[in-house]
Scaffold this motif. Structure first.
Motif, short mmCIF file in Angstrom:
data_model
loop_
_atom_site.label_atom_id
_atom_site.label_comp_id
_atom_site.label_asym_id
_atom_site.label_seq_id
_atom_site.Cartn_x
_atom_site.Cartn_y
_atom_site.Cartn_z
N GLY A 1 0.86 -1.14 -0.22
CA GLY A 1 0.00 0.04 -0.01
C GLY A 1 0.92 1.42 0.18
N ALA A 2 0.13 2.38 -0.51
CA ALA A 2 1.11 3.54 -0.52
C ALA A 2 0.17 4.67 -0.98
N ASN A 3 0.85 5.92 -0.79
CA ASN A 3 0.38 6.88 -1.59
C ASN A 3 0.52 7.03 -2.95
N PHE A 4 -0.58 7.39 -3.72
CA PHE A 4 -0.49 7.59 -5.46
C PHE A 4 -0.83 9.10 -5.49
N ILE A 5 -0.06 9.77 -6.50
CA ILE A 5 -0.44 10.86 -6.93
C ILE A 5 -0.74 10.93 -8.27
N ILE A 6 -2.25 11.05 -8.68
CA ILE A 6 -2.67 11.34 -10.07
C ILE A 6 -2.29 12.75 -10.49
N VAL A 7 -1.88 12.81 -11.93
CA VAL A 7 -1.60 13.84 -12.33
C VAL A 7 -2.29 14.10 -13.58
N ALA A 8 -3.17 15.22 -14.01
CA ALA A 8 -3.98 15.29 -15.00
C ALA A 8 -3.76 16.72 -15.51
N SER A 9 -4.02 16.78 -16.94
CA SER A 9 -4.11 18.25 -17.47
C SER A 9 -4.92 17.85 -19.03
N GLN A 10 -5.39 19.17 -19.48
CA GLN A 10 -5.92 19.14 -20.73
C GLN A 10 -4.80 19.18 -21.76
N GLN A 11 -3.67 19.51 -21.52
CA GLN A 11 -2.54 19.62 -22.28
C GLN A 11 -1.50 18.43 -22.14
N PRO A 12 -0.68 18.16 -23.01
CA PRO A 12 0.26 17.15 -22.70
C PRO A 12 1.28 17.34 -21.52
N LEU A 13 1.43 16.40 -20.63
CA LEU A 13 2.22 16.49 -19.56
C LEU A 13 3.73 16.48 -19.97
N PRO A 14 4.55 17.35 -19.30
CA PRO A 14 5.94 17.15 -19.48
C PRO A 14 6.53 16.00 -18.67
N LEU A 15 6.33 15.00 -19.02
CA LEU A 15 6.60 13.57 -18.43
C LEU A 15 8.16 13.49 -18.14
N VAL A 16 8.87 13.77 -19.15
CA VAL A 16 10.41 13.68 -18.96
C VAL A 16 10.94 14.33 -17.79
N ALA A 17 10.43 15.76 -17.89
CA ALA A 17 10.85 16.76 -17.04
C ALA A 17 10.31 16.21 -15.66
N LEU A 18 9.21 15.80 -15.51
CA LEU A 18 8.58 15.40 -14.23
C LEU A 18 9.55 14.15 -13.61
N ALA A 19 9.65 13.15 -14.35
CA ALA A 19 10.66 11.86 -13.87
C ALA A 19 11.93 12.54 -13.29
N GLU A 20 12.53 13.35 -14.26
CA GLU A 20 13.95 13.88 -13.85
C GLU A 20 13.60 14.80 -12.39
N HIS A 21 12.73 15.63 -12.40
CA HIS A 21 12.56 16.26 -11.00
C HIS A 21 12.33 15.41 -9.99
N LEU A 22 11.35 14.38 -10.03
CA LEU A 22 11.18 13.47 -9.00
C LEU A 22 12.34 12.55 -8.55
N SER A 23 13.34 12.37 -9.45
CA SER A 23 14.51 11.51 -9.24
C SER A 23 15.30 12.61 -8.49
N ASP A 24 15.29 13.86 -8.52
CA ASP A 24 16.20 14.91 -7.84
C ASP A 24 15.62 15.05 -6.44
N SER A 25 14.15 15.04 -6.37
CA SER A 25 13.77 15.74 -5.07
C SER A 25 13.15 14.72 -4.12
N SER A 26 12.77 13.45 -4.70
CA SER A 26 11.97 12.43 -3.97
C SER A 26 12.91 11.81 -3.10
N ASP A 27 12.70 11.51 -1.98
CA ASP A 27 13.45 10.25 -0.91
C ASP A 27 13.15 9.19 -1.03
#
Length: 494
Positions: free
Chosen positions: A433-459
């Protein structure tokens, strides 16, 4: 045939005993909530156990009334119900720690401990009173009908008074102690009026039980610092960080706040939301953010600290939780942070179209989920409020087999054309079990940038699921709507 009671006294006893049962039933939801949540299963358990207690109590009371003089039983039943009510509070707090969680057996057992015995004893009073009033068999229907009506009126009055007045004004512990004292006083008063003095040994035994209940109440752990109309809330200092504060809601960790550093995000899921916020606009640039659920105001304070001049509006249903945040969690309302007390589903209807760059949904807990915030219709309201390039980030907590999160992703994807999911790899695989974050938008999401940011900021190790992988994750789960949203069953049933 025992001598009838005066009509007004008989009416009072039936009204009072029936009302006390419904006070117990209403407060029971508050007592068990910190340990097993406030789900549909918990509500159903409380109602079912209360009805069972009423049924068995009425049968048992009638059986006793046919074999013993009811005049000698009524006062004792009220006093015994008072003692059982007094003992309930410490028993629930002691047993709740052992039965914590959403397992059905634990819910049923804790509910039984909370309400069954005092409700059963109280429900035995009306048939005893009825027996005393049946002096004229030609008026049996009238007597039974009148007292039955009075009992129902007592139950209705107590339900409304407890739900609208008592719970909002007093802690559950005060309500329970007040009810226990009222029952004991009423029992003693009836005994004096009927001149039914109990035996010395009986008085001694009841006194011992009363003292034991009071002692247990003092010793039993209290999970609340503040009891609001919605939560059992407590704030604890982080032993590893003198300025760190942890907010517990219903005994579960809900928020972490650093009083000296509002940009600090301790919990992994808040770090993920912070990464999403950084994609809306770079740090330092103002944004218009709407938060559905305040809790400890961790994310609103983060947005305010990292983007001066931003417009942060927080919809928080619990006004006393807002007060707690201002008092102990360094929440400071002003031009860049505004808290509005009320239900997010109701309040969002008054929000202007295309008025937010970011909407954060953080109103779900692990033991309590407001289902009306999880439906397609709610997602449509959020889409209406977001600007075309705005982003919606929703926090969901779920456990294997992860049926709720999969249904919720399907629901959001039915409204937003571009959806991704942030979660630990083991949670995506259905192992934990865990927390899940659903991310949604009407425009394409910057998924590559999101993955990179998460790797830098997430513990915590985390993945971003989208496209075909997200479709596989959903696995054909049905979209939740206002007409069909079995959230509690999705969370509990396999």
């Amino acid at each position: 045939m025992a001598h009838p009671l005066p009509g007004k006294l008989a009416a009072f006893l039936v009204f009072f005993a029936s009302g006390a049962v419904l006070v117990l039933e209403t407060v029971a939801l508050r007592l068990v909530g910190p340990y097993v949540g406030v789900s549909l299963q918990v509500t159903s358990s409380v109602i079912g156990v209360a009805l069972a207690a009423i049924a068995y109590g009425a049968w048992f009371g009638g059986w006793l009334a046919d074999r013993f003089d009811p005049r000698r039983l009524v006062a004792g039943a009220l006093v015994l119900a008072g003692i059982a009510t007094a003992v309930t509070l410490p028993l629930v707090r002691l047993a709740g720690e052992a039965l914590r969680g959403g397992a059905v057996p634990g819910i049923l057992l804790l509910t039984m401990i909370t309400i069954f015995v005092p409700a059963l004893v109280l429900s035995a009073v009306p048939p005893m009173v009825v027996k005393l009033q049946l002096a004229d068999l030609r008026r049996t229907g009238e007597v039974v009908g009148r007292l039955s009506s009075i009992g129902t009126l007592g139950a209705v009055t107590a339900t409304l008074a407890t739900g609208f007045v008592l719970v909002a004004a007093l802690p559950s512990s005060v309500i329970m102690v007040g009810l226990a004292v009222s029952l004991a006083v009423a029992g003693v008063g009836v005994a004096v009026y009927l001149r039914q003095a109990p035996k010395t040994k009986v008085v001694a035994a009841l006194a011992v039980l009363g003292v034991a209940g009071a002692a247990l109440s003092v010793l039993a752990p209290n999970p609340c610092d503040v009891e609001t109309a919605y939560h059992c809330a407590a704030v604890r200092v982080d032993p590893a960080n003198p300025s760190g504060r942890v907010l517990f809601l219903n005994a579960a960790e809900h928020s972490y706040v650093d009083l000296k550093d509002p940009s600090h995000l301790q919990f992994a899921y808040t770090q993920w939301i912070g990464a999403v916020a950084d994609l809306v606009k770079p740090r330092g640039e103002r944004i218009d953010a709407l938060h559905l659920g305040g809790g400890g105001f961790t994310v609103p304070r983060y947005v305010t600290a990292t983007r001066p001049g931003s417009d942060n509006v927080v919809f928080e249903i619990d006004d006393r939780l807002i007060d707690l945040g201002e008092r102990e969690l360094a929440v400071r309302e002003g031009p860049d942070l505004k808290a509005v007390a009320g239900d997010a589903r109701m309040l969002i209807g008054g929000r202007a179209d295309a008025s937010a760059d970011l909407v954060v949904g953080d109103a779900f807990g692990d033991l309590a989920v407001p289902w009306h915030l999880a439906t397609k219709e709610m997602a449509q309201e959020i889409a209406r409020v977001l600007r075309p390039n705005g982003i919606y980030a929703q926090n969901v907590i779920d456990y294997p087999p992860s049926r709720f999160i999969r249904a919720e992703v399907a629901t959001v994807a039915a409204v937003f054309p571009h959806v991704a999911l942030i979660a630990p790899p083991a949670a995506v695989d259905g192992k934990v079990g865990a927390n899940f974050i659903i991310v949604a938008s009407q425009q394409p999401l910057p998924l590559v940038a999101l993955a990179e940011h998460l790797s830098d900021s997430s513990d915590e190790a985390v993945v971003v699921v989208f496209g075909a992988g997200l479709t596989d994750f959903i696995g054909g789960m049905q979209v939740l709507t206002d007409d069909f949203a079995p959230v509690d069953q999705l969370l509990i049933l396999p």
